[in-house]
Design an enzyme around this catalytic site. Structure first.
Site, PDB file in Angstrom:
ATOM      1  N   SER A 146       0.952  -1.174   0.100  1.00  0.00           N
ATOM      2  CA  SER A 146       0.069  -0.027   0.029  1.00  0.00           C
ATOM      3  C   SER A 146       0.813   1.186   0.039  1.00  0.00           C
ATOM      4  CB  SER A 146      -0.966  -0.092   1.175  1.00  0.00           C
ATOM      5  OG  SER A 146      -1.604   1.143   1.571  1.00  0.00           O
ATOM      6  N   TYR A 159      -3.805  -0.735   9.983  1.00  0.00           N
ATOM      7  CA  TYR A 159      -3.608  -0.784   8.472  1.00  0.00           C
ATOM      8  C   TYR A 159      -2.369  -0.554   8.259  1.00  0.00           C
ATOM      9  CZ  TYR A 159      -4.596  -0.773   3.207  1.00  0.00           C
ATOM     10  OH  TYR A 159      -4.695  -0.892   2.033  1.00  0.00           O
TER      11      TYR A 159
END
Ligand code: NAP
Length: 254
Positions: A146, A159
């Site tokens: 990410s 996350y």
């Protein structure tokens, strides 16, 4: 080998987690287009992906699993090998995001993202690599990282921790397994149109700010990952180890 042959995935089997929707679906279809058979692992029905994969003339197998439970990883890979004979490519794609202020972040919000995004991917990679070594086959492991493998983000504590951890894990596994002819790399998608980002896209202000920062001027689409996924899954990347490849419309260059 021809240039086309370099990117061919004929006779390869790819295990893709979260292939029912979003980026996982886009990657599974791209790998099938390049010739791979697909084992889709997840908790939801992947019938739509199955239809496309079969229409491309490739084999499709479904394995049901809740990837929050890392203890199932070995059984998932054993099941996939029983169905397809071997696994050449692992795409650790399934992931969840939990949004909350760090001041009030809960243990459930922490554990769910760490389990799905980091712990289970490690044990799936381990089970696949063990089988590759046992069967004396080379392999490709691709983790879906990410922008928050590079940046801090905001309101995404678990996350960010999981995706930053996944980048480090990618490098660690590359170091340990390159000698076994197993390439471990990651793709770091920028901002893509999927369920994962529906809240962001629905927020007019955030949507405008994000778009203004993307040099390409648009959100990514799952098909935008096809080239990177085929490259990292194919012989074309045989000497590429431990890289985190951003596919982000230029976001990180800003
Ligand atoms: P998505 O559409 O929400 O898909 C997430 C996938 O993960 C779904 O298949 C989901 O299954 C699966 N999943 C979640 N929890 C699971 C569990 N406990 N057990 C089994 N499967 C589970 O999101 P996406 O954008 O395609 O995300 C795919 C990956 O890309 C994730 O790792 C995400 O972090 C990463 N990513 C996305 C973006 C983006 O902009 N979209 C950017 C960077 C990285 P269900 O359908 O059953 O929920």
């Amino acid at each position: 080998m021809t240039h086309q042959g370099l990117f061919s995935l004929a006779n390869r089997v790819a295990l893709v987690t979260g292939a029912n929707t979003g980026l996982g679906q886009g990657i599974a279809i791209a790998l099938a287009q390049a010739g791979a058979d697909i084992v889709a692992v997840g908790r939801s029905n992947a019938a739509q992906t199955e239809d496309v994969v079969r229409s491309l003339g490739r084999k499709f197998y479904g394995v049901k699993a809740d990837l929050e439970r890392s203890t199932e990883a070995a059984a998932i890979v054993a099941n996939a090998i029983e169905l397809a004979g071997h696994v050449d490519i692992l795409i650790n794609n399934a992931g969840v995001i939990r949004r909350n202020d760090a001041l009030t972040f809960t243990e459930e919000e922490w554990d769910s993202a760490l389990n799905v995004n980091l712990k289970t991917p490690f044990f799936l990679a381990q089970a696949c690599a063990q089988a590759m070594v046992r069967q004396s086959r080379p392999g490709k492991i691709i983790n879906i990282a990410s922008m928050l493998s590079f940046q801090g983000g905001i309101r995404t504590a678990s996350y960010t921790a999981s995706k930053s951890g996944l980048a480090g894990l990618t490098r660690l596994l590359a170091n340990e397994w390159a000698a076994h002819r197993i390439n471990v790399n990651a793709i770091a998608p920028g901002y893509f149109e999927t369920n994962n980002t529906s809240a962001l896209r629905a927020d007019e202000g955030r949507n405008r700010d994000i778009l203004a920062r993307i040099p390409a001027g648009r959100w990514g689409l799952p098909a935008d990952l096809a080239g990177a996924a085929i490259f990292l899954a194919s012989d074309a990347s045989d000497y590429v180890h431990g890289t985190i490849l951003p596919v982000d419309g230029g976001w990180l260059a800003r």
